[in-house]
Motif scaffolding. Sequence first.
Motif, short mmCIF file in Angstrom:
data_model
loop_
_atom_site.label_atom_id
_atom_site.label_comp_id
_atom_site.label_asym_id
_atom_site.label_seq_id
_atom_site.Cartn_x
_atom_site.Cartn_y
_atom_site.Cartn_z
N PRO A 109 36.70 -23.16 -81.85
CA PRO A 109 35.39 -22.93 -82.47
C PRO A 109 34.94 -21.48 -82.34
O PRO A 109 35.27 -20.80 -81.36
N VAL A 110 34.20 -21.01 -83.32
CA VAL A 110 33.53 -19.72 -83.27
C VAL A 110 32.05 -19.99 -83.47
O VAL A 110 31.64 -20.54 -84.49
N ARG A 111 31.25 -19.64 -82.47
CA ARG A 111 29.81 -19.93 -82.51
C ARG A 111 29.03 -18.66 -82.86
O ARG A 111 29.46 -17.54 -82.54
N HIS A 112 27.86 -18.87 -83.44
CA HIS A 112 27.00 -17.76 -83.84
C HIS A 112 25.57 -18.00 -83.38
O HIS A 112 25.06 -19.13 -83.47
N ALA A 113 24.91 -16.92 -82.91
CA ALA A 113 23.52 -16.99 -82.48
C ALA A 113 22.75 -15.84 -83.14
O ALA A 113 23.24 -14.71 -83.19
N LEU A 114 21.57 -16.14 -83.63
CA LEU A 114 20.77 -15.15 -84.35
C LEU A 114 19.49 -14.86 -83.57
O LEU A 114 18.73 -15.77 -83.25
N ALA B 73 24.04 -22.49 -86.72
CA ALA B 73 23.84 -21.24 -85.97
C ALA B 73 22.67 -21.43 -85.02
O ALA B 73 21.66 -22.06 -85.36
N ALA B 74 22.80 -20.90 -83.81
CA ALA B 74 21.75 -21.07 -82.80
C ALA B 74 20.67 -20.01 -82.97
O ALA B 74 20.94 -18.86 -83.31
#
Length: 264
Positions: free
Chosen positions: A121-126, A147-148
């Motif tokens: 997995p590749v996670r993203h946070a903004l 996206a978090a």
Amino acid sequence: MEVNGTFYGLQQPKSFLRWRAESPPDFIFTLKAPRYITHILRLGDAKGAVANFFASGPLALGPKLGPILWQLPPSFRFSADRLAAFLELLPHDTAAATKLAAQHDRPIKGGAYLTAEENLPVRHALEIRHDSFRTPKFIELLRAHDAALVVADAVEWPCFQDVTSDFIYARLHGSEELYASRYTTEALDNWARRFRSWANGREPRDAKRIGGRSPQRHKRDVFVFFDNDAKVHAPFDAIRLAKRLGVVIRRPGKDFRPPKQNAM
């Protein structure tokens, strides 16, 4: 570890390979995405730049690759169309990231790294810093694209705490003086309670949400970073919080040499 050097410029694959080799087996690196994408392009027409970032070496971290932090500037106002188009670009596993990286549109110093050893997995946070994001439409977009929303505790920017993905990403910048103030015992007790609740699949009773309460779920990963380092409070506050949570802070090996970086 949150790597801030990737914010100021593309690194080389050899750096990511070295960080991976010199850190403990279960160590995780979260990467701050380039400011060229967030502050110069302001997320617009960003496919080539995002491809360049992934081609520069993040995939070399393998299972040690943690969430990617996309920090928007304080002047960036909410635009549903612009944000939706950007979120649509982001890969959510290393197979998709490899395909995107192969589309890089500039030479990569040290050679492009286009290999994923396994599909992870590749996670993203903004992280947002403008009050115009105070709209349920924003939360809906994040949830739709998994996206978090970064829980950003600061004096000058809004702190929203909606759960929009399967993990929590928190940055504690100092709630009294930006980048500088020490967290009190009471404040750390409160943050520890919130993080424990999020980790257990619940939501804190005092969560500041834009939208409605999110569904309860199983345990979540929680990433917490102290950014109040102007007066060197960050490492000590991190240790104090870790003790409250019963967490052992893992450090890289003694020879680990991260890039020079300034917190933002």
